[in-house]
Design a protein around this motif. Structure first.
Motif, PDB file in Angstrom:
ATOM      1  N   UNK A  76       9.699   8.967  59.976  1.00 60.94           N
ATOM      2  CA  UNK A  76       8.545   9.784  59.568  1.00 60.94           C
ATOM      3  C   UNK A  76       8.418   9.637  58.059  1.00 60.94           C
ATOM      4  N   UNK A  77       7.295   9.151  57.602  1.00 62.79           N
ATOM      5  CA  UNK A  77       7.180   8.724  56.211  1.00 62.79           C
ATOM      6  C   UNK A  77       6.112   9.494  55.449  1.00 62.79           C
ATOM      7  N   UNK A  78       6.411   9.855  54.201  1.00 66.13           N
ATOM      8  CA  UNK A  78       5.454  10.618  53.399  1.00 66.13           C
ATOM      9  C   UNK A  78       4.346   9.731  52.848  1.00 66.13           C
ATOM     10  N   UNK A  79       3.244  10.370  52.519  1.00 61.55           N
ATOM     11  CA  UNK A  79       2.222   9.752  51.681  1.00 61.55           C
ATOM     12  C   UNK A  79       2.562  10.236  50.280  1.00 61.55           C
ATOM     13  N   UNK A  80       2.782   9.324  49.361  1.00 63.06           N
ATOM     14  CA  UNK A  80       3.213   9.758  48.037  1.00 63.06           C
ATOM     15  C   UNK A  80       2.745   8.824  46.941  1.00 63.06           C
TER      16      UNK A  80
ATOM     17  N   UNK B 249       3.132  19.096  61.643  1.00 61.50           N
ATOM     18  CA  UNK B 249       3.992  19.381  62.782  1.00 61.50           C
ATOM     19  C   UNK B 249       5.359  19.835  62.284  1.00 61.50           C
ATOM     20  N   UNK B 250       6.227  20.183  63.211  1.00 60.96           N
ATOM     21  CA  UNK B 250       7.591  20.576  62.849  1.00 60.96           C
ATOM     22  C   UNK B 250       8.318  19.440  62.137  1.00 60.96           C
ATOM     23  N   UNK B 251       7.980  18.215  62.465  1.00 61.97           N
ATOM     24  CA  UNK B 251       8.591  17.066  61.809  1.00 61.97           C
ATOM     25  C   UNK B 251       8.304  17.072  60.308  1.00 61.97           C
ATOM     26  N   UNK B 252       7.114  17.476  59.928  1.00 66.98           N
ATOM     27  CA  UNK B 252       6.768  17.567  58.505  1.00 66.98           C
ATOM     28  C   UNK B 252       7.581  18.655  57.814  1.00 66.98           C
ATOM     29  N   UNK B 253       7.808  19.748  58.506  1.00 69.23           N
ATOM     30  CA  UNK B 253       8.594  20.844  57.934  1.00 69.23           C
ATOM     31  C   UNK B 253      10.043  20.408  57.734  1.00 69.23           C
ATOM     32  N   UNK B 254      10.594  19.709  58.722  1.00 69.74           N
ATOM     33  CA  UNK B 254      11.962  19.198  58.608  1.00 69.74           C
ATOM     34  C   UNK B 254      12.068  18.222  57.440  1.00 69.74           C
ATOM     35  N   UNK B 255      11.107  17.320  57.307  1.00 70.23           N
ATOM     36  CA  UNK B 255      11.129  16.370  56.196  1.00 70.23           C
ATOM     37  C   UNK B 255      10.941  17.083  54.861  1.00 70.23           C
ATOM     38  N   UNK B 256      10.096  18.088  54.798  1.00 73.08           N
ATOM     39  CA  UNK B 256       9.916  18.847  53.553  1.00 73.08           C
ATOM     40  C   UNK B 256      11.231  19.487  53.121  1.00 73.08           C
TER      41      UNK B 256
ATOM     42  N   UNK C  20      15.936  19.282  49.425  1.00 70.48           N
ATOM     43  CA  UNK C  20      17.369  19.074  49.198  1.00 70.48           C
ATOM     44  C   UNK C  20      17.589  17.880  48.272  1.00 70.48           C
ATOM     45  N   UNK C  21      16.835  16.802  48.459  1.00 66.87           N
ATOM     46  CA  UNK C  21      16.937  15.634  47.595  1.00 66.87           C
ATOM     47  C   UNK C  21      16.523  15.971  46.167  1.00 66.87           C
ATOM     48  N   UNK C  22      15.530  16.825  46.023  1.00 66.71           N
ATOM     49  CA  UNK C  22      15.081  17.192  44.675  1.00 66.71           C
ATOM     50  C   UNK C  22      16.143  18.011  43.960  1.00 66.71           C
TER      51      UNK C  22
END
Length: 106
Positions: free
Chosen positions: A59-63, A83-90, A95-97
């Motif tokens: 699942x890949x961001x637009x950035x 979707x929930x997938x976006x929330x998990x990736x956020x 955490x990475x930030x």
């Protein structure tokens, strides 16, 4: 709930309450956040960590990146919105930030 099922407005807003700095962009049907770092190297390191996490999730961001800033939009295009997938990736992105901003993992 299936991770690629579109969230209701209420579910999306509830999830955003736990994601400080993220907001909903109705036009793009995505959640967005901008991150700022000390310099390009820190921003690029952050993007690398996010890219690895996103690839694992398939699942890949637009950035976009400009020197020390990274703008990210998350949307599950196949579902037509957040979707929930976006929330998990956020959450993974946040955490990475934190790693980048504290200097850990550099």
């Amino acid at each position: 709930m299936e991770k690629r099922t579109l969230l209701t407005d209420a579910d999306r807003e509830a999830a955003l309450q736990d994601l400080p700095g993220w907001s909903y962009d109705a036009h793009a049907r995505a959640i967005r956040r901008q991150f700022a770092f000390a310099d390009f190297s820190e921003a690029f390191g952050f993007m690398t960590r996010v890219a690895l996490a996103a690839e694992k999730m398939d699942h890949h961001p637009d950035w976009s990146n400009g020197w020390n800033k990274v703008d990210i939009a998350l949307s599950t295009h196949s579902a037509g919105g957040v979707t929930a997938l976006d929330i998990v990736l956020a959450r993974a992105i946040d955490a990475a930030s934190r790693l980048a901003l504290t200097g850990a993992g550099n």
